[in-house]
Design a protein around this motif. Structure first.
Motif, PDB file in Angstrom:
ATOM      1  N   UNK A   9      81.299  63.201  55.521  1.00  0.00           N
ATOM      2  CA  UNK A   9      81.755  64.389  54.493  1.00  0.00           C
ATOM      3  C   UNK A   9      80.597  65.607  54.916  1.00  0.00           C
ATOM      4  N   UNK A  10      79.393  65.196  54.892  1.00  0.00           N
ATOM      5  CA  UNK A  10      78.449  66.241  55.150  1.00  0.00           C
ATOM      6  C   UNK A  10      78.651  67.070  56.240  1.00  0.00           C
ATOM      7  N   UNK A  11      79.289  66.294  57.266  1.00  0.00           N
ATOM      8  CA  UNK A  11      79.523  67.386  58.616  1.00  0.00           C
ATOM      9  C   UNK A  11      80.673  68.384  58.597  1.00  0.00           C
ATOM     10  N   UNK A  12      81.221  68.242  57.315  1.00  0.00           N
ATOM     11  CA  UNK A  12      82.145  69.282  57.174  1.00  0.00           C
ATOM     12  C   UNK A  12      81.796  70.503  57.219  1.00  0.00           C
ATOM     13  N   UNK A  13      82.556  71.677  57.579  1.00  0.00           N
ATOM     14  CA  UNK A  13      82.052  73.157  57.226  1.00  0.00           C
ATOM     15  C   UNK A  13      82.454  73.503  55.834  1.00  0.00           C
ATOM     16  N   UNK A  14      82.095  74.395  55.481  1.00  0.00           N
ATOM     17  CA  UNK A  14      82.225  75.052  54.107  1.00  0.00           C
ATOM     18  C   UNK A  14      83.712  75.086  53.682  1.00  0.00           C
ATOM     19  N   UNK A  15      84.316  75.835  54.939  1.00  0.00           N
ATOM     20  CA  UNK A  15      85.768  75.982  54.830  1.00  0.00           C
ATOM     21  C   UNK A  15      86.431  74.643  54.711  1.00  0.00           C
ATOM     22  N   UNK A  16      86.064  73.683  55.416  1.00  0.00           N
ATOM     23  CA  UNK A  16      86.850  72.430  55.473  1.00  0.00           C
ATOM     24  C   UNK A  16      86.693  71.788  54.007  1.00  0.00           C
TER      25      UNK A  16
ATOM     26  N   UNK B 201      74.308  69.324  49.081  1.00  0.00           N
ATOM     27  CA  UNK B 201      72.981  69.485  48.573  1.00  0.00           C
ATOM     28  C   UNK B 201      72.692  70.397  47.327  1.00  0.00           C
ATOM     29  N   UNK B 202      73.759  71.287  47.497  1.00  0.00           N
ATOM     30  CA  UNK B 202      73.834  72.296  46.175  1.00  0.00           C
ATOM     31  C   UNK B 202      74.653  71.676  45.245  1.00  0.00           C
ATOM     32  N   UNK B 203      75.533  70.973  45.241  1.00  0.00           N
ATOM     33  CA  UNK B 203      76.402  70.452  44.432  1.00  0.00           C
ATOM     34  C   UNK B 203      77.004  69.034  44.553  1.00  0.00           C
ATOM     35  N   UNK B 204      76.343  68.225  43.941  1.00  0.00           N
ATOM     36  CA  UNK B 204      76.722  66.841  44.076  1.00  0.00           C
ATOM     37  C   UNK B 204      77.999  66.268  43.926  1.00  0.00           C
ATOM     38  N   UNK B 205      78.675  67.115  42.947  1.00  0.00           N
ATOM     39  CA  UNK B 205      80.028  66.805  42.638  1.00  0.00           C
ATOM     40  C   UNK B 205      80.901  66.701  44.043  1.00  0.00           C
ATOM     41  N   UNK B 206      80.622  67.479  44.949  1.00  0.00           N
ATOM     42  CA  UNK B 206      81.302  67.452  46.131  1.00  0.00           C
ATOM     43  C   UNK B 206      81.347  65.940  46.760  1.00  0.00           C
ATOM     44  N   UNK B 207      80.653  65.139  46.315  1.00  0.00           N
ATOM     45  CA  UNK B 207      80.661  63.646  46.587  1.00  0.00           C
ATOM     46  C   UNK B 207      81.871  63.071  46.322  1.00  0.00           C
ATOM     47  N   UNK B 208      82.537  63.630  45.212  1.00  0.00           N
ATOM     48  CA  UNK B 208      83.759  63.104  44.795  1.00  0.00           C
ATOM     49  C   UNK B 208      84.742  63.365  45.905  1.00  0.00           C
ATOM     50  N   UNK B 209      84.737  64.286  46.694  1.00  0.00           N
ATOM     51  CA  UNK B 209      85.720  64.459  47.844  1.00  0.00           C
ATOM     52  C   UNK B 209      85.704  63.319  49.033  1.00  0.00           C
ATOM     53  N   UNK B 210      84.998  62.506  48.933  1.00  0.00           N
ATOM     54  CA  UNK B 210      84.881  61.374  49.803  1.00  0.00           C
ATOM     55  C   UNK B 210      86.432  60.835  49.526  1.00  0.00           C
ATOM     56  N   UNK B 211      86.856  60.732  50.947  1.00  0.00           N
ATOM     57  CA  UNK B 211      88.326  59.999  51.092  1.00  0.00           C
ATOM     58  C   UNK B 211      88.011  58.504  50.639  1.00  0.00           C
ATOM     59  N   UNK B 212      89.079  57.712  50.653  1.00  0.00           N
ATOM     60  CA  UNK B 212      88.699  56.253  50.508  1.00  0.00           C
ATOM     61  C   UNK B 212      88.261  55.689  51.748  1.00  0.00           C
ATOM     62  N   UNK B 213      86.982  55.226  51.782  1.00  0.00           N
ATOM     63  CA  UNK B 213      86.630  54.403  52.978  1.00  0.00           C
ATOM     64  C   UNK B 213      85.775  55.319  53.919  1.00  0.00           C
ATOM     65  N   UNK B 214      85.758  56.415  53.401  1.00  0.00           N
ATOM     66  CA  UNK B 214      84.918  57.430  54.317  1.00  0.00           C
ATOM     67  C   UNK B 214      83.398  57.492  54.378  1.00  0.00           C
ATOM     68  N   UNK B 215      82.686  57.474  55.139  1.00  0.00           N
ATOM     69  CA  UNK B 215      81.098  57.620  55.192  1.00  0.00           C
ATOM     70  C   UNK B 215      80.867  59.001  54.682  1.00  0.00           C
TER      71      UNK B 215
END
Ligand SMILES: *[C@@H]1O[C@H](CO)[C@@H](O)[C@H](O)[C@H]1NC(C)=O
Ligand SMILES: *[C@@H]1O[C@H](CO)[C@@H](O)[C@H](O)[C@H]1NC(C)=O
Ligand SMILES: *[C@@H]1O[C@H](CO)[C@@H](O)[C@H](O)[C@H]1NC(C)=O
Ligand SMILES: *[C@@H]1O[C@H](CO)[C@@H](O)[C@H](O)[C@H]1NC(C)=O
Length: 629
Positions: free
Chosen positions: A259-266, A241-255
């Motif tokens: 991704x949203x459920x990952x902790x900041x560390x992850x 919600x703070x950095x949309x660019x993080x959506x780039x980190x979706x792995x292939x086929x991942x929902x």
């Protein structure tokens, strides 16, 4: 008795207490669940079965047969179990830079030896020096010398903590409330109380620590506080919600949900690996062993710099350091490159080569905040980022939960509560006994994993219904397990409500406190002192002006409200700006006079009846405590 072993054990206990915020439920006892957590977090590389074995040995030797292990017993057991102490010793001697000092603590009144890590002190001092360099209220303290104890002496007047909290979560503290002039022991103490209550409102765990400890500059507590505050700030923006660019980190086929459920560390680890993949080099699994050789960092820096290409100042990363054989020299060369991007922070070459995971996490988080190097994720369709944003209520609940020191830390309400364990810890905080033998603990078996979690949730709902007498109509364990928003919020709210009024019940005659009693107290207190700000309920629009709150604070702590700061105007038609101004001031004042307020200024302005109730209840508890003294 072997002195080294004793020292190791003490260190270990302190390490647990200080770094991990252990004795998680703050009961003075370690439950086996806590032990599991402790081992896991301390990264003692023991396989699950060994941990279970140790716990079983402990419980078998549980000297007073209460199925809980007190820290004394824990240490006692330790000394007998030689094999085990060896394991610890190995993991302890890997660490360097440990300082020890004598002193008394609440952990043990017999005078325990504490240790703290020198490298953390150095890192935090440098960070604080930089963050507050221009702040006119800190000039009497800054810059601090990282090589002596000035951090521990500078913390005394509370100003540094308040300021750092305000930087980590902007607008948490109304700066007008901080005492900055002609400081006395009392006004310094007020600042520290303000800092502690504000820190807890942003989710820092402040159990087992008070203004006295900070005033005394107890190193392990001071470092623990600063680390929590700094970490909140470093990780605040590492979410989609703070950095949309993080959506780039979706792995292939991942929902996206995953991704949203990952902790900041992850997410940070994902982020590093995203860049490492782009660089065509090996990915990493952690910020300890895997970064020691600086390889990942060199490539990460290079990728970030490439992304800067179009900005007007191009930075060239010199990769030649990768061929340096001496790892410490290599780390230094790497950090010189980081300096070009202005992100040489938190780590020394030695912190890299020793794989200090705390400081390396901070180093990477700061790098992310400065140079995410991610493209806008415009090409991903159908994602409404506004929906991803955490609501104010969710955030307040989450901060409240984390401030109580539950384990694991809650990042995302619905995911992190779905195995029931955090909720069960919360029950203990509100004096509802939990039979931990009935609870399933991780690691869960792969088969039937969700069943184990569901059983915990069922137990949590049953406790709520049967013991705490919560209203849980139509709520079942499965709703919590599925992460249903409505149901989770309903349960958490009732836990928080009970927590809030618990202090009142302790003071009063134990009756169950309804809203009406709090309301009566507000009205009676106000009318006794001839204030004309009585309220008809927690939805009364007068609350949006904060005037009733100021009047109550003025009654509880005479002289603390500086009335020239309060916008009075026409009560019925106050502007939004005046309301916000008042609410910010009121919430900070309440915290400064000692009320642990989790409500936000917006809750007053918008007259959110739940949070308004908690604020008045805190004031009432505080007022009654003072009256009883
Ligand atoms: C630390 O060193 C500075 C000089 O760099 C000195 O002014 C300060 O008094 C020292 N503080 C402590 C607590 O030793
Ligand atoms: C504290 O927060 C307020 C609002 O964001 C800001 O005006 C003030 O300058 C902040 N202080 C510091 C030290 O950042
Ligand atoms: C870090 O990950 C590596 C595998 O990439 C592993 O060998 C190592 O044990 C891990 N270290 C820690 C402290 O978890
Ligand atoms: C509090 O005072 C207001 C205004 O005088 C009145 O309307 C309300 O009924 C009172 N409420 C309680 C609970 O005493």
């Amino acid at each position: 008795m072997n002195l080294i072993v004793v020292y190791d054990l003490l260190y270990m206990c302190v390490h647990f207490f200080v770094c991990l915020g252990p004795d998680i439920d703050n009961s003075g006892y370690v439950s086996d669940f806590e032990l599991h957590e402790l081992f896991r977090e301390a990264s003692f590389h023991l396989p699950g079965y060994q941990v279970r074995e140790i716990i079983e040995t402990f419980i078998a030797g549980d000297t007073n047969k209460d199925e809980k292990i007190s820290f004394e017993e824990f240490i006692y057991q330790e000394l007998k179990s030689k094999k085990f102490s060896e394991t610890f010793r190995k993991s302890i001697t890997r660490r360097d830079g440990i300082r020890s000092f004598g002193g008394l603590s609440r952990i043990s009144s017999e005078g325990t030896q504490h240790s703290y890590a020198d490298e953390e002190k150095v890192a935090f001092v440098r960070w604080i020096n930089k963050a507050l360099a221009k702040d006119t209220d800190c000039q009497h303290l800054l810059p601090m010398n990282p090589d002596n104890d000035s951090l521990f002496t500078s913390v005394r007047d509370g100003i540094l903590l308040c300021k750092m909290i305000n930087i980590s979560q902007p607008d948490t503290i109304d700066e007008r409330v901080i005492n900055t002039k002609k400081l006395t022991t009392f006004t310094m103490r007020d600042n520290l109380v303000l800092a502690l209550n504000s820190a807890s409102s942003i989710g820092c765990t402040v159990v087992n620590i008070d203004a006295q400890d900070l005033m005394a500059g107890k190193p392990h507590l001071v470092l623990g506080m600063f680390w929590q505050i700094i970490k909140v700030g470093l990780l605040a923006d590492i979410k989609i919600s703070k950095n949309e660019g993080l959506i780039n980190l979706l792995l292939h086929g991942e929902e996206l949900d995953h991704l949203m459920s990952l902790s900041p560390e992850e997410l940070l680890l994902r982020w590093v690996n995203y860049h490492l993949r782009n660089a065509g080099t090996e990915t990493i699994d952690n910020f300890s062993d895997d970064i020691k050789d600086s390889r990942a960092y060199f490539h990460l820096l290079n990728q970030i710099a490439i992304h800067q290409e179009y900005s007007f100042r191009r930075v060239h990363i010199d990769m030649s350091g990768l061929s340096e054989r001496n790892l410490e020299r290599r780390a230094e060369l790497m950090l010189q490159q980081a300096a070009k991007l202005e992100c040489r922070q938190f780590v020394s070459p030695l912190d890299v080569t020793s794989g200090n995971s705390k400081l390396n996490l901070a180093f990477v988080a700061n790098m992310f905040n400065m140079h995410p190097g991610l493209q806008h994720a415009g090409h991903i369709n159908g994602i409404d980022v506004a929906q991803i944003e955490e609501s104010k209520e969710e955030k307040t609940f989450r901060n409240w939960i984390n401030s109580l020191g539950v384990s694991p830390h809650v990042n995302y309400l619905y995911r992190d509560l779905c195995d029931g364990l955090v909720i069960l810890q919360l029950y203990e905080k509100v004096n509802v006994a939990v039979d931990w033998r009935r609870v399933n603990h991780p690691p869960y078996p792969i088969l039937g994993k969700n069943m184990k979690k569901l059983e915990n949730c069922n137990y949590a709902v049953r406790l709520g219904r049967e013991v705490a007498h919560f209203s849980l109509v139509g709520i079942g364990g499965e709703n919590i397990n599925e992460g249903s928003q409505m149901h989770t919020l309903a349960l958490v709210w009732q836990l928080m409500r009970r927590y809030t009024v618990m202090v009142l019940s302790d003071l009063g005659d134990g009756e169950r406190l309804g809203d009406q009693i709090i309301l009566n107290w507000v009205n009676t207190t106000l009318s006794q002192k001839r204030k004309d700000t009585q309220i008809s309920g927690f939805k009364d629009q007068l609350i949006s002006t904060s005037l009733p709150v100021f009047d109550l604070i003025d009654i509880i702590a005479p002289g603390s409200v500086r009335w020239e700061m309060v916008r009075k105007g026409d009560k019925k038609r106050m502007s939004d700006e005046d309301k916000h101004n008042n609410a910010k001031y009121a919430v900070s004042l309440a915290r400064k006079i000692g009320a642990r307020v989790y409500a936000l200024p917006d809750d007053l302005v918008e007259v959110n009846p739940k949070m308004v109730m908690t604020l008045f209840a805190c004031l009432m508890g505080h007022g009654m405590k003072k009256a009883n003294h």
